[in-house]
Design a protein around this motif. Structure first.
Motif, short mmCIF file in Angstrom:
data_model
loop_
_atom_site.label_atom_id
_atom_site.label_comp_id
_atom_site.label_asym_id
_atom_site.label_seq_id
_atom_site.Cartn_x
_atom_site.Cartn_y
_atom_site.Cartn_z
N ALA A 1 -5.74 108.36 9.45
CA ALA A 1 -4.58 109.01 8.87
C ALA A 1 -4.65 110.52 9.09
CB ALA A 1 -4.50 108.70 7.38
N ARG A 2 -5.83 111.08 8.86
CA ARG A 2 -5.96 112.53 9.05
C ARG A 2 -5.76 112.91 10.51
NH1 ARG A 2 -9.94 115.73 5.09
NH2 ARG A 2 -9.03 114.98 3.17
N ALA A 3 -6.32 112.10 11.42
CA ALA A 3 -6.16 112.40 12.84
C ALA A 3 -4.68 112.37 13.21
CB ALA A 3 -6.93 111.39 13.67
N THR A 4 -3.96 111.33 12.72
CA THR A 4 -2.55 111.20 13.05
C THR A 4 -1.76 112.42 12.59
OG1 THR A 4 -2.80 108.84 12.71
CG2 THR A 4 -0.58 109.68 12.75
N ASP B 1 -14.88 106.65 14.40
CA ASP B 1 -15.07 107.74 15.35
C ASP B 1 -13.82 107.88 16.21
OD1 ASP B 1 -16.17 109.73 16.71
OD2 ASP B 1 -17.70 108.53 17.76
N MET B 2 -13.36 109.11 16.38
CA MET B 2 -12.10 109.31 17.10
C MET B 2 -12.30 109.54 18.59
SD MET B 2 -9.57 109.03 15.08
CE MET B 2 -9.85 108.42 13.44
N VAL B 3 -13.55 109.58 19.06
CA VAL B 3 -13.76 109.84 20.48
C VAL B 3 -14.51 108.68 21.12
CG1 VAL B 3 -13.65 112.34 20.50
CG2 VAL B 3 -15.74 111.23 19.81
N HIS B 4 -14.21 108.43 22.36
CA HIS B 4 -15.02 107.49 23.13
C HIS B 4 -15.01 107.97 24.57
CE1 HIS B 4 -11.17 105.63 24.28
NE2 HIS B 4 -10.86 105.78 23.02
N ASN B 5 -15.91 107.45 25.37
CA ASN B 5 -16.06 107.89 26.76
C ASN B 5 -16.22 109.41 26.81
OD1 ASN B 5 -16.24 107.71 29.47
ND2 ASN B 5 -14.07 107.36 29.84
N ILE C 1 -3.97 124.74 17.89
CA ILE C 1 -5.20 124.36 18.58
C ILE C 1 -6.22 123.79 17.61
CG2 ILE C 1 -7.16 125.28 19.87
CD1 ILE C 1 -5.17 127.25 21.14
N SER C 2 -6.33 124.42 16.41
CA SER C 2 -7.35 123.91 15.49
C SER C 2 -6.96 122.54 14.95
CB SER C 2 -7.64 124.90 14.36
OG SER C 2 -6.47 125.50 13.92
N ALA C 3 -5.65 122.31 14.74
CA ALA C 3 -5.24 120.96 14.32
C ALA C 3 -5.55 119.96 15.43
CB ALA C 3 -3.76 120.95 13.98
N GLY C 4 -5.38 120.41 16.68
CA GLY C 4 -5.72 119.54 17.80
C GLY C 4 -7.20 119.20 17.83
N VAL C 5 -8.05 120.18 17.48
CA VAL C 5 -9.50 119.92 17.43
C VAL C 5 -9.82 118.94 16.31
CG1 VAL C 5 -11.73 120.99 16.98
CG2 VAL C 5 -10.10 122.12 18.49
N ILE C 6 -9.14 119.13 15.16
CA ILE C 6 -9.41 118.26 14.00
C ILE C 6 -9.11 116.80 14.34
CG2 ILE C 6 -8.59 117.72 11.66
CD1 ILE C 6 -8.26 120.73 11.24
N VAL C 7 -8.10 116.57 15.19
CA VAL C 7 -7.75 115.20 15.57
C VAL C 7 -9.00 114.43 16.01
CG1 VAL C 7 -6.51 113.82 17.26
CG2 VAL C 7 -5.39 115.77 16.20
N PHE C 8 -9.90 115.11 16.74
CA PHE C 8 -11.07 114.41 17.28
C PHE C 8 -12.30 114.57 16.41
CE2 PHE C 8 -8.22 115.36 20.78
CZ PHE C 8 -8.04 114.09 21.28
N THR D 1 -12.25 114.52 12.90
CA THR D 1 -12.18 113.79 11.64
C THR D 1 -12.55 112.33 11.85
OG1 THR D 1 -10.74 113.20 9.83
CG2 THR D 1 -9.72 113.31 11.96
N ASP D 2 -12.89 111.63 10.75
CA ASP D 2 -13.24 110.22 10.89
C ASP D 2 -12.17 109.32 10.28
OD1 ASP D 2 -13.55 110.74 8.26
OD2 ASP D 2 -15.52 109.81 8.05
#
Lengths: 200, 312
Positions: free
Chosen positions: A28-31, A86-90, A15-22, A24-25
């Motif tokens: 590569a880290r998100a992937t 930025d890893m998030v939109h909408n 779960i925490s890795a899933g949170v990091i996906v969004f 991080t900036d």
């Protein structure tokens, strides 16, 4: 007890890795945070003694993330993948959808009338899984899988113009004759045979 | 078949397997040092890997601006770890660290890990040359992975099992290399490829200033260089278990035969990689998919027909 602790640790990591996906900036880290999340889920599946599914989940997800790194550079315009982004939109709508889906799934888990287990697991889980998935539809599978595979391979072969720098079996470059640049002399034919290929 | 073919070692087995893997890899590095010294008309050379290790351990680490240190470290540390995890399911004679029912898929998973790890080592330093090297590895990996997967399918189909011990046991009468020569050759080429040895050294090539290695120094450079040898050694071990009968052989115990065969295959691969030129990254795709893939599919077809005919 130990396996319960391991399960909780893996769940927290997933779960925490899933949170990091969004959070991080870095693309590569998100992937690879997503890859870590999936690998934790794969190890959880190993805990359930679903060895084939667990290992294949890890294989597929890591491979998928590596391929995604290729697509990042191939298809993302101006290559923002190499820059902080930025890893998030909408944000509002996606937060709403996420909360709704979470509530729905949790309600389903808590409210469903789960059946008790009868029988014992098969000796060879991999074989029985294959039988369960493909048993009655073996003919379809046998037909579909070569067709699918051939489609994938031929699509890639057609899309790849044999590398960027040199054609792999050396073939002569087709002379271009459909633009106006070389017609200025007028009158003489054979304009497409001028040396050196004037239009690059 | 059941899992009683091999004996799972207790906890110290993992340490022992790791030590043996390191020793085998070191033997290859030492042999390489000797051959290099002879080619340059110097004496000795067998301690070259030890000297290089000592040099790199004492080297001051050199960093780059805005590097992604975490991902770079994950990448370089991961390569030896992936090699060690491969060996965990490898039956050495009658012993194995973990008798996983899907050992072959586990091996495949670990070599897909190498895709991610090499790319991360290339991404981490925030340097153009390293990044190009990382992408070059992915280009090679796309080309070699599919033939490799089918080469792994052949022994699994013949043995009717994904468990490494079953695959070794199925070669009781006839080694798989005898009737799966194409699969064996493709497998060996793929071992050279996933351990970043020639002809698959484009990711580390001098034309991009060493590529993935360009910005690595000290312990990190050591881990990546050692990881290549460890992956090659682990791959040789799997070549022996999958195609060369594992620990089968007269007089000597299984583990001795297994290690002997592994060393011979390992040194053979090391010799081959000294004698072939490096491929440019775009040169592999066409031969691997247009020639290699149909050949290996025919090989799997032959094996599948033989397996069905043998059962019926």
């Amino acid at each position: 007890m130990l396996s319960a602790v391991l399960f909780v640790v893996l769940a927290v990591v997933a779960i925490s890795a899933g949170v990091i996906v969004f959070r991080t900036d870095s693309m590569a880290r998100a992937t690879y945070a997503l890859a870590v999340s999936f690998v934790s889920v794969g190890i959880m599946l190993l805990q359930f003694e679903l060895e084939y599914i667990g290992v294949i989940t890890i294989l597929m997800m890591v491979m998928e993330m590596a391929i995604m790194a290729i697509f990042m550079v191939m298809f993302m315009g101006m290559n923002p993948a190499l820059m902080p982004m930025d890893m998030v939109h909408n944000k509002k709508a996606s937060a709403g959808i996420a909360a709704g889906v979470f509530a729905l799934l949790t309600a389903g888990i808590l409210l469903a009338d789960w059946p008790a287990r009868h029988g014992v697991p098969a000796v060879d889980l991999t074989a029985s899984l294959g039988e369960a998935i493909m048993g009655p539809k073996m003919l379809v599978m046998l037909t579909v899988s070569p067709v699918l595979f051939a489609t994938l391979v031929s699509a890639l072969v057609l899309a790849n113009p044999r590398g960027r720098y040199a054609p792999s079996p050396v073939v002569p470059v087709e002379p271009e004759n459909d633009d106006g640049g070389s017609h200025q002399g007028g009158g003489h034919d054979g304009h497409h045979q001028h040396p050196g290929g004037a239009h690059s | 078949m059941n899992g009683s073919l091999v004996q799972q070692l207790p906890a110290w087995g993992a340490v022992a397997a790791l030590a043996v893997l390191v020793l085998v890899a070191l033997s290859g590095a030492a042999a390489d040092g000797l051959v290099t010294a002879r080619a340059e008309r110097r004496r000795g050379g067998g301690f070259a890997p030890v000297a290089e290790t000592a040099r790199l351990l004492r080297q001051r680490p050199r960093g780059t601006v805005a590097a992604d240190t975490l991902l770079r470290r994950v990448g370089v540390v991961g390569l030896p770890v992936a090699a060690a995890l491969k060996v965990a399911v490898l039956p050495v004679g009658a012993w194995v660290v973990s008798d996983l029912a899907v050992g072959l898929v586990w091996f495949n998973t670990m070599d897909v890990m190498v895709w991610a790890l090499v790319w991360l080592s290339g991404w981490g330093p925030n340097s153009v040359h390293s990044l190009v090297g990382g992408y070059r590895f992915l280009a090679l990996a796309l080309a070699y992975e599919l033939p490799l997967m089918f080469a792994l399918t052949a022994p699994a189909v013949a043995a009717g099992s994904l468990r490494m011990a079953d695959i070794v046991a199925a070669q009781d009468g006839l080694w798989f290399v005898v009737w799966m020569p194409v699969a064996f050759l493709v497998f060996c080429a793929a071992v050279l490829a996933f351990s970043l040895q020639r002809p698959f050294t484009a990711p580390l090539s001098p034309d991009i200033a060493g590529g993935v290695l360009a910005e690595l120094s000290g312990v990190e450079r050591l881990l990546l260089l050692a990881g290549r040898y460890l992956l090659l050694a682990a791959g040789s071990g799997f070549g022996v278990a999958l195609f060369l009968g594992g620990g089968a052989g007269p007089v000597l115990p299984g583990w001795a035969w297994f290690l002997a065969k592994t060393l011979v295959l390992f040194w053979l691969l090391l010799t081959i990689r000294r004698r072939v030129p490096a491929l440019r990254p775009e040169q592999l795709m066409a031969p691997a998919w247009v020639v290699g893939l149909p050949l290996i599919l025919l090989q799997v077809l032959v094996v599948a027909v033989a397996a069905v005919a043998g059962k019926g």
